[in-house]
Scaffold this motif. Structure first.
Motif, PDB file in Angstrom:
ATOM      1  N   LEU A 110       4.182  -0.044   0.029  1.00 25.25           N
ATOM      2  CA  LEU A 110       3.692   0.229   1.386  1.00 25.25           C
ATOM      3  C   LEU A 110       3.274  -1.027   2.124  1.00 25.25           C
ATOM      4  O   LEU A 110       3.085  -0.996   3.336  1.00 25.25           O
ATOM      5  N   LEU A 112       1.511   0.088   5.586  1.00 27.44           N
ATOM      6  CA  LEU A 112       1.938   1.387   6.101  1.00 27.44           C
ATOM      7  C   LEU A 112       1.151   2.468   5.390  1.00 27.44           C
ATOM      8  O   LEU A 112       1.019   2.446   4.162  1.00 27.44           O
ATOM      9  N   LEU A 113       0.655   3.441   6.135  1.00 27.73           N
ATOM     10  CA  LEU A 113      -0.030   4.561   5.512  1.00 27.73           C
ATOM     11  C   LEU A 113       0.985   5.523   4.885  1.00 27.73           C
ATOM     12  O   LEU A 113       0.738   6.105   3.830  1.00 27.73           O
ATOM     13  N   ASN A 114       2.160   5.664   5.538  1.00 25.79           N
ATOM     14  CA  ASN A 114       3.262   6.473   5.011  1.00 25.79           C
ATOM     15  C   ASN A 114       4.515   5.610   4.926  1.00 25.79           C
ATOM     16  O   ASN A 114       4.850   4.911   5.883  1.00 25.79           O
ATOM     17  N   CYS A 131       9.928   8.021   7.045  1.00 23.85           N
ATOM     18  CA  CYS A 131       9.914   8.257   8.489  1.00 23.85           C
ATOM     19  C   CYS A 131      11.086   9.151   8.881  1.00 23.85           C
ATOM     20  O   CYS A 131      12.218   8.968   8.402  1.00 23.85           O
ATOM     21  N   SER A 165       2.946   7.570   0.041  1.00 19.68           N
ATOM     22  CA  SER A 165       1.933   7.524   1.094  1.00 19.68           C
ATOM     23  C   SER A 165       0.535   7.439   0.492  1.00 19.68           C
ATOM     24  O   SER A 165       0.335   7.679  -0.695  1.00 19.68           O
ATOM     25  N   SER A 197      -0.349   0.459  10.029  1.00 17.51           N
ATOM     26  CA  SER A 197       0.668   1.203  10.754  1.00 17.51           C
ATOM     27  C   SER A 197       1.122   2.358   9.863  1.00 17.51           C
ATOM     28  O   SER A 197       0.503   2.647   8.827  1.00 17.51           O
ATOM     29  N   SER A 198       2.217   3.008  10.234  1.00 24.61           N
ATOM     30  CA  SER A 198       2.708   4.112   9.410  1.00 24.61           C
ATOM     31  C   SER A 198       4.116   4.503   9.811  1.00 24.61           C
ATOM     32  O   SER A 198       4.489   4.390  10.985  1.00 24.61           O
ATOM     33  N   VAL A 210      -0.074  12.171  11.794  1.00 23.65           N
ATOM     34  CA  VAL A 210      -0.103  10.798  11.301  1.00 23.65           C
ATOM     35  C   VAL A 210      -1.124   9.972  12.083  1.00 23.65           C
ATOM     36  O   VAL A 210      -1.870   9.174  11.505  1.00 23.65           O
ATOM     37  N   ASP A 243      -4.499  10.648  10.804  1.00 20.27           N
ATOM     38  CA  ASP A 243      -4.768   9.956   9.544  1.00 20.27           C
ATOM     39  C   ASP A 243      -5.091   8.482   9.779  1.00 20.27           C
ATOM     40  O   ASP A 243      -5.967   7.912   9.113  1.00 20.27           O
ATOM     41  N   LEU A 244      -4.367   7.831  10.696  1.00 16.47           N
ATOM     42  CA  LEU A 244      -4.645   6.428  10.996  1.00 16.47           C
ATOM     43  C   LEU A 244      -6.061   6.251  11.523  1.00 16.47           C
ATOM     44  O   LEU A 244      -6.809   5.367  11.085  1.00 16.47           O
TER      45      LEU A 244
END
Length: 399
Positions: free
Chosen positions: A11, A90-92, A95, A112, A137-138, A147, A150-151
């Motif tokens: 990530l 990146l959180l996830n 994409c 994630s 970011s994500s 999303v 979550d950020l």
């Protein structure tokens, strides 16, 4: 490598196709990650070999008794005003969007962090002194609102648990005004990426995003919620835009939303993406655009002036645009030129121009060596200046 280590490595590595500018570079941060006993046998998380090549070499020679991972981070030159080590995350790692240059869209296995899980990981690194800031970011594997929530929640958890360092949160295309407001409240800086210069250009590399609604409209909200504290980014070359188009885009940005910075990322083709065979953008092109951007933002040089440095096809050559423009003009008199003209001389920035204006009132400059009095080193500036006309400086007619 443990699952937790793979997750951190993937990530961070997956988000490398993002900001990097003069004074910044990506380096590798070796960190130990503790893995809860309950997660000894989950599925193996995929880590692209091209992203882990350097990490694997380090892991092979490591004799440490604890398994270690290597996470990329952005290292800032402190003279540029940034934190020393900023973890870029990146959180996830998956994409649903279709950006043709992005490797995250090709990843189908779910990789994630939950907000709480990532907060634990980051705070451990921060408290150990391994990182000083966070760029979060994500990917967008599901609904944008989920999303973004979550950020923002991640940022709120970090602040509640005592993190007072630099925090940059990415605003996703299509984010709600409420989520942008909350991100601006919790973060030092927020940003939404333009990616390219126009709706037509974006349509060629990302069919899902609506340039006007998902990006420009949200960017206007970002500017209102965080005036002076937002940035954006362009991926250079992916959409085959010209530098002339980028100049027009930059001029519109500074007129309309006034970002504190615009970042440029030179396109690099990646395997398993639709643009895998597209030619890479040379790194020097991004450097020239950074130079042009500084001239627009800090030197008062207009986009129309800069267009004189473009070739017939609308591109900068691999030369400093300021030097190209200066070579096409007559030298100016250092003792008479207004600040505007001094700023157009290579080697003279805003501070040096102000020093020249102050010093020449006391004692005129007589030769290139005199420029050292204003802190100007080298011969570049002297080639574009004249030092005659001392008697032409207006003096008082009466005491």
């Amino acid at each position: 490598m443990s699952v937790a280590e793979q997750k951190l490595t993937y990530l961070t590595a997956a988000g490398r196709f993002d900001i990097c500018s003069p004074g910044e570079c990506l380096q590798l941060l070796p960190v130990a990650v503790e893995t809860p006993k309950a997660s000894r046998t989950p599925e193996i998380l995929p880590v692209p070999l091209e992203n882990l090549r350097d990490s694997q070499e380090i892991l092979r020679v490591s004799q440490a008794p604890v398994l270690r991972t290597v996470a990329p981070y952005i290292s800032y030159n402190r003279r540029t005003g940034g934190c020393g080590r900023m973890l870029k995350m990146l959180l996830n790692g998956t994409c649903a969007y279709d950006c043709a240059y992005c490797p995250v869209r090709t990843q189908r296995e779910p990789v994630s962090y939950s907000p709480g899980e990532f907060a634990d990981t980051f705070l451990r690194l921060w408290q150990d002194g391994l990182v000083e800031g966070l760029f979060l970011s994500s990917g967008i594997p599901r609904d944008v609102d989920c999303v973004m929530h979550d950020l923002v929640e991640t940022g709120e958890i970090l602040r509640r648990r005592g993190y007072g360092g630099y925090l940059h949160l990415k605003i996703l295309p299509g984010a709600t005004r409420a989520d942008i407001h909350d991100a601006a409240r919790v973060a030092d800086r927020i940003s939404i990426n333009l990616e390219t210069t126009s709706p037509d250009r974006l349509g060629g590399i990302a069919g899902v995003k609506d340039y006007r609604q998902d990006i420009l409209k949200r960017q206007a909200w970002v500017a209102e919620e965080k005036p002076g504290g937002h940035t954006t980014q362009l991926v250079i070359g992916a959409a085959d835009e010209t530098d002339a188009e980028i100049l027009s885009c930059l001029a519109d940005q500074y007129r309309r939303v006034r970002p504190s910075r615009v970042y440029f990322s030179a396109f690099r083709s990646l395997p398993r993406t639709p643009l895998a065979t597209h030619p890479d953008t040379p790194a020097w092109r991004a450097r020239r655009l950074y130079q042009a951007d500084f001239l627009l933002r800090d030197y008062g040089i207009t986009a129309d002036e800069l267009r004189a440095a473009l070739d017939e096809e609308g591109f900068f050559a691999n030369r400093d645009p300021k030097v190209v423009l200066a070579d096409s003009r007559m030298p100016v008199n250092v003792n008479l030129a207004p600040r505007r003209d001094l700023l157009r001389i290579p080697g003279i920035g805003p501070k040096a121009a102000d020093r020249i204006l102050a010093l020449r009132r006391v004692q005129p400059f007589t030769c290139p060596a005199d420029l050292a009095r204003a802190g100007i080193r080298g011969q570049t500036a002297g080639r574009h200046l004249t030092f005659d006309g001392r008697d032409a400086i207006q003096t008082k007619l009466f005491p």
